[in-house]
Every structure is written in C-alpha cells, then in structure tokens.
Design an enzyme around this catalytic site. Structure first.
Site, PDB file in Angstrom:
ATOM      1  N   ARG A 118      -7.635  19.478  18.346  1.00 44.05           N
ATOM      2  CA  ARG A 118      -7.907  19.135  19.741  1.00 44.05           C
ATOM      3  C   ARG A 118      -8.953  18.012  19.792  1.00 44.05           C
ATOM      4  O   ARG A 118      -9.862  17.953  18.951  1.00 44.05           O
ATOM      5  CB  ARG A 118      -8.455  20.380  20.439  1.00 44.05           C
ATOM      6  CG  ARG A 118      -8.781  20.234  21.913  1.00 44.05           C
ATOM      7  CD  ARG A 118      -7.575  20.197  22.763  1.00 44.05           C
ATOM      8  NE  ARG A 118      -7.857  20.500  24.155  1.00 44.05           N
ATOM      9  CZ  ARG A 118      -7.009  20.218  25.147  1.00 44.05           C
ATOM     10  NH1 ARG A 118      -5.846  19.634  24.918  1.00 44.05           N
ATOM     11  NH2 ARG A 118      -7.308  20.545  26.385  1.00 44.05           N
ATOM     12  N   THR A 395       3.374  17.056  27.601  1.00 44.05           N
ATOM     13  CA  THR A 395       2.871  17.507  26.311  1.00 44.05           C
ATOM     14  C   THR A 395       4.154  17.702  25.531  1.00 44.05           C
ATOM     15  O   THR A 395       5.231  17.630  26.117  1.00 44.05           O
ATOM     16  CB  THR A 395       2.109  18.845  26.518  1.00 44.05           C
ATOM     17  OG1 THR A 395       0.934  18.592  27.284  1.00 44.05           O
ATOM     18  CG2 THR A 395       1.733  19.544  25.233  1.00 44.05           C
ATOM     19  N   THR A 413      -0.526  16.650  22.497  1.00 44.98           N
ATOM     20  CA  THR A 413      -0.489  16.063  23.827  1.00 44.98           C
ATOM     21  C   THR A 413      -1.456  14.899  23.962  1.00 44.98           C
ATOM     22  O   THR A 413      -2.405  14.779  23.179  1.00 44.98           O
ATOM     23  CB  THR A 413      -0.860  17.156  24.865  1.00 44.98           C
ATOM     24  OG1 THR A 413      -0.665  16.643  26.182  1.00 44.98           O
ATOM     25  CG2 THR A 413      -2.302  17.601  24.738  1.00 44.98           C
ATOM     26  N   ASN A 415      -2.221  14.730  27.297  1.00 46.25           N
ATOM     27  CA  ASN A 415      -2.405  15.311  28.624  1.00 46.25           C
ATOM     28  C   ASN A 415      -1.313  14.832  29.563  1.00 46.25           C
ATOM     29  O   ASN A 415      -0.188  15.263  29.423  1.00 46.25           O
ATOM     30  CB  ASN A 415      -3.805  15.068  29.174  1.00 46.25           C
ATOM     31  CG  ASN A 415      -4.137  16.063  30.287  1.00 46.25           C
ATOM     32  OD1 ASN A 415      -3.494  17.112  30.391  1.00 46.25           O
ATOM     33  ND2 ASN A 415      -5.100  15.756  31.119  1.00 46.25           N
ATOM     34  N   SER A 466      -7.824  24.225  26.625  1.00 42.71           N
ATOM     35  CA  SER A 466      -6.400  23.880  26.663  1.00 42.71           C
ATOM     36  C   SER A 466      -5.579  25.097  27.064  1.00 42.71           C
ATOM     37  O   SER A 466      -6.042  26.235  27.010  1.00 42.71           O
ATOM     38  CB  SER A 466      -5.973  23.413  25.270  1.00 42.71           C
ATOM     39  OG  SER A 466      -4.586  23.217  25.210  1.00 42.71           O
TER      40      SER A 466
HETATM   41  N1  GLY Z   1      -3.648  18.976  28.434  1.00 40.66           N
HETATM   42  C1  GLY Z   1      -2.986  20.185  28.640  1.00 40.66           C
HETATM   43  C2  GLY Z   1      -3.537  21.309  27.843  1.00 40.66           C
HETATM   44  O1  GLY Z   1      -4.105  21.082  26.787  1.00 40.66           O
HETATM   45  O2  GLY Z   1      -3.453  22.420  28.244  1.00 40.66           O
END
Ligand code: GLY
Length: 583
Positions: A118, A395, A413, A415, A466
């Site tokens: 992440r 995503t 992703t 986003n 997330s």
């Molecule tokens: N950006 C969407 C998530 O990570 O939930």
C-alpha cells in the site's frame, strides 16, 4: 500478437526448467519451508507449475500469465507478470504508480501470507493538509493535485513477491509488459470508452494528454495500436537495474521533479525510504472453511470475517439466494461492520485496532442479537453520520492458482479511474490519488461516502485505510476459492457475496461471480442493488423499513474455484475485457 512467445522458445524454456526440477527432485529432495519460513520471506515454493488457472480483468494480462504457467512458472511468477502487464494494458487501474495487497497461499507449508505494498503518506504530510483555512475538507486537494498521491508501492511489492516466492527474474516477469508498451496492442472498446469518460481530467496535464491522446489531440479508436514509449523505457530501467531503480534511480528523479514543479510534498527521500511489508492476513472461519483476507491497513479482511461471523448464525442456504430475508440480514450485518470501520480502522503501524474483538465469534453473537428479523435498524440508531453519494472508482483484482498448491489473490489500485489524472513527465505512468482514502477530516466522508475516524487521519509515512480484500478460502488445508474485487467501499461486500454464493448457495464460480449483488455501508442508509433483484423482493425489503436504490453494477470479482483438483475460472462479465484462462 507481440506478446505471445513462439512455441519452440516456450517449450525449450519449459524443458530446461523441468530438467532442473527433475534434477532437484531426484538428487536433492526439495525442502518444504517450515511454518515460519513464509513469514520470514524465505523462498518456499521453487517447484515448477504446469497446470492452473488465471483470472484477470484484461485478456492480454490473462494471456501472459497463462503463458508463464505454461512455460513452467509458478502462480507468483504468473501474478507478477500479470500485474506489470495490467499496468500497460489497463492504465485506468493497473499500475506502477499505486499500491495494493497480495495474498499468497502455499498448501504445502500450510501458510498464507500477505504482502502489503500500500502507498504511504509522504514524510511532510500533515493532518490538515486537505482542509481549507476554515478547517473544512476540500476534496479536490486529496483527489486531483500532486499531493493526492501516496508514495507508490507496486514495483517494490511485486518485486518482493517474485524475489521471495517466484522462480522468474524480475526482467523475465517484466518482459511481456515491456513488449506490450513498446510494440503496442490493439485497443478494446472499454479502453476507448474509459478515456472518453475521463476526458476532462486526462486533458488537463500535458504528460497525461500525451499518453492518452494522439499527437494532434484526437482520440484513439477501437483497434488502433496503442504504444507507450515512456512507460516502456521506465519498465526497461526497472528490468535492467532492479526495483530500487523506481525508488532511487532515474524514475525516482522524474517523480521528484514532477512533485517539485507542482508543489507536491513527495520527495526522493520518501521514495528511497519506501518498503513493502509482509503481514499475517486476517483469518476467520465460516461453516467449516478457513477464510484468509487482507489485514490492516485494509479494512477488508477484518470486516469480511466480522460479517461472516454474524451471518453464520443464519441458515442462509435455506433462506435462499437474494431472498428478502437473506438480503435483510446481509444488509444489517454490513451496516454494523461499516459503522465499526468508521471508528476503529486505520494503519496498525500507527494506531491500535481491536482486531481480535472485531473478528471474534462472541462479538458477532452480540451484534446478531440486535438484529430484528423483520425490521430494518435505521443507521442513525447504529451510529451517527452524514451520508454523501457514491462516486465512481477503479481498482483491479486478479486471481491465479497452480497445481503445486500455490494460489495468489491480488488487488491493486491507483484509487479512482486514472488516479489523480497526473502522468509523471517523462516516465509515462499515472500517479495514484490514494491520499483521499485518509480521513481529510475525521467524520467527513471520502469519495466512496466512507466515514473515517481519528484512527485514519493523515500522518507522515502512514498507510491510508483501504477496503481492498484479496481473499483465499481453504478447506481441510486445500485452496478452494481465490477471489477479491475492485469497487471502493463495495469491495468488501462484493467479495463477501462471491464467498457466500459458493459456500451457502452452492453456485459454480462463474454463477457466483455473475449474479446480482447488493451493498450496504451503514451510511448512506440504503441497500444499493444491481439490476436483477425482483420487484417483489424490493417491496418486501421496503416493507421492513429498508430504502432500496438500484444503481450501476458493482465490482469485478475475477475468481477461481478449485474443486477436487479441478480449476474453474470465473471472469466477471461486468468488465468487457475480463478473462479466465486455464491450462
Ligand atoms: N482506493 C480504494 C481502496 O483502497 O479501498
């Protein structure tokens, strides 16, 4: 097609691998890693794969992943190859400028691990950076500026997976992506439509315009060969110099220059400091199955286990698929889980999250006891809040499994579709707008209408919360279901329903993925439904006090079911380019 290796070369490579493997097996028995080995990141699964299944949201990514398995690579090799290929073929969500999560299950050692790649907030990030002088959240700042981007994790995460659990070199895993970027591929309708839908955002920045439109500014058409020379050069640098090139080399210099030119906070030091993390996934049980899903900084695993624990107390199979009674209890479980999400969830490297409590059967019993069987509980009685409408999102999820007991569930992703809309000048890839997943101001909803609390406030070097929920379900030690989905706040409930459709409703995986889905996220207080829920059912739900709102399709749950050694793929029809391929 540029990406398909000639058969003789594939056979030759495969023959060499099989010879090596045979030598290893016959002369030195392969050690299966002990239970700690995976968490410590040792190579644990060096055998070659031969059969398996891939399911991704783009047929070219499925094709190259399939070829890796056919060439004797394992599921991690195929997953990393698919991840890089998606960054080329599906730039609205496939990426090297974002981040994500990968679950890897190895039946032989019995371990399931999670790679957390992440994005992180830059070190100069601060709590009020997305607020105006009056202390109000300003969504544009966290979505469409250079400060919308967290430090990307994809290159480091995929490279870590490959290094620890794969058999290919990074250059080999990148080769199909480089080929696709350099020599191009024919554009499908979905690609062309996506650019048209996001035209305003994609025309704003010169480097983005240059990537997504022809030199004269006109649009690409279906069937045009689409080449990305800057991206090809970036991928080649990474292939030549290794993953740290992205964080410390020319690519890092280009990102830092892009930031400096536009008052962005991210620096070369932030990039150089980025590291992915290996975590233990969230674990729960559901009707005798073991469910593994992503742990914080995703809320997905915690809440899928919490909802399953609540729902285990009902005979969902007998209540029936998408009957009013089933949708009612699902919606009530969802409301309670999302209310807890708003308060408790954040990056566990920064805040204490009561993970054991949230995922305990006892807590689920308490929550279930509050749920009347014939009446909706208004969300305002569960916790206070202020709803905002849903917005679009993008995503992408893929699932891959091989016949050596290795399975990969990956969601990553940038986003929104096309992230922040900002392409790094000279580097050819989009930056994420993941900073919007922080609470710009505790109590104020993000783009998905999700309320966040103090636990998810912006802090330097923190990972934003997330909903991504890559999930692997096992039974008696065997990988059974590999699933997950895009969809912002709907990711968790989409994944939940694929799982329930297989376990409670005994569906095959394609049916489980395809049938209409529902969603409730506590606020707004409504059950969102896809097309296909009967008017009678909707009337029954409304009579219980639910508000029901039919909206666009939700998620794209590229999934695999393994039943008694046979692999079944479920490509989600909600994406026209989805593709499951077995071999
Ligand atoms: N950006 C969407 C998530 O990570 O939930």
């Amino acid at each position: 097609m540029p990406i398909v290796h000639s058969r003789p070369r594939r056979l030759w490579r495969r023959t060499i691998r099989l010879l090596i493997a045979t030598t290893l097996v016959t002369s030195v028995p392969l050690a299966v890693a002990d239970s700690r080995a995976i968490l410590e990141g040792e190579r644990f699964h060096p055998e070659v794969g031969a059969h398996g299944m891939v399911a991704t949201s783009h047929f070219l990514a499925s094709q190259v992943a399939h070829d890796v398995l056919a060439d004797g690579g394992n599921a991690v090799d195929a997953a990393v190859t698919a991840g890089f290929a998606l960054a080329v073929t599906q730039p609205r969500s496939g990426n090297i400028g974002g981040g994500g999560f990968m679950l890897i299950s190895d039946e032989k050692s019995g371990k399931v691990i999670a790679i957390d790649y992440r994005e992180k907030a830059p070190s100069a990030a601060y709590e009020t950076m997305f607020q105006n002088d009056a202390g109000e959240a300003v969504p544009r700042l966290s979505r469409f500026t250079h400060n919308a981007s967290g430090v990307p994790g994809t290159v480091a995460g995929l490279a870590l997976a490959l290094d620890q659990y794969g058999t290919l070199s990074l250059a080999e895993a990148l080769a199909p992506a480089i080929d696709l970027a350099e020599n191009g591929f024919p554009l499908p309708q979905r690609f062309v439509d996506g650019i048209e839908q996001a035209r305003e955002r994609l025309e704003k920045w010169p480097a983005t315009r240059a990537k997504f439109f022809k030199p004269d500014g006109s649009r690409y058409d279906v069937g045009d060969i689409y080449r990305q020379p800057d991206l090809a050069a970036t991928l080649k640098r990474i292939a030549d110099k290794g993953p740290r090139e992205f964080y410390e080399g020319e690519t890092a210099r280009l990102i830092a220059a892009e930031m400096q030119d536009h008052d962005g906070l991210m620096t070369r030091e932030d990039l150089a400091a980025y590291q992915p993390t290996i975590r233990e996934p969230s674990h729960g049980t559901y009707r005798g199955y073991d469910v593994y899903a992503m742990s914080p900084p995703s809320s997905g695993g915690v809440h899928i286990v919490q909802m399953l624990n609540i729902l285990e107390g009902y005979d969902i199979g007998a209540m029936g698929f998408n009957s009013a009674d089933t949708i009612h209890v699902m919606a009530e479980a969802m409301k309670r889980a999302y209310a807890d999400r708003s308060k408790y969830l954040g990056d566990t490297d920064f805040v204490d999250v009561p993970l054991e409590g949230l995922t305990s059967k006892a807590y689920a019993d308490e929550l279930r006891a509050e749920i009347p069987l014939d009446q909706a509980t208004p969300s305002t009685e569960i916790a206070p809040g202020k709803p905002l409408p849903y917005e679009s999102n993008e995503t992408t999820h893929f699932s891959i499994a091989d016949d050596n007991g290795l399975a990969v569930s990956n969601t990553y992703t940038i986003n929104f579709s096309y992230g922040s809309g900002i392409v790094v000048e000279g580097a050819g890839f989009l930056l994420n707008n993941e900073m919007d997943d922080f609470s710009a101001k505790p109590g104020v909803p993000n783009a998905y209408g999700l309320i966040g609390g103090e636990a998810n406030k912006v802090e330097p070097n923190k990972r934003m919360l997330s909903s991504m929920t890559p999930t692997i379900v096992k039974k008696d030690g065997h990988n059974v279901l590999i699933t997950g989905s895009p969809g912002g706040s709907r990711i968790i409930t989409t994944t939940l329903q694929v799982l329930m459709n297989v376990i409670d409703h005994d569906m095959n995986v394609q049916t489980a993925v395809s049938v209409p889905r529902i969603h409730h996220q506590w606020l707004p207080d409504e059950i969102r439904i896809e097309q296909g829920i009967s008017p009678d059912t909707i009337a029954l739900l409304e009579a219980m006090g639910h508000t029901v709102s039919q909206q666009d399709a939700m998620g794209a749950a590229q999934s695999i079911l393994i039943d008694d050694g046979t692999f079944y793929g479920g490509a989600d029809p909600r994406r026209s380019t989805s593709s499951a391929m077995g071999l």
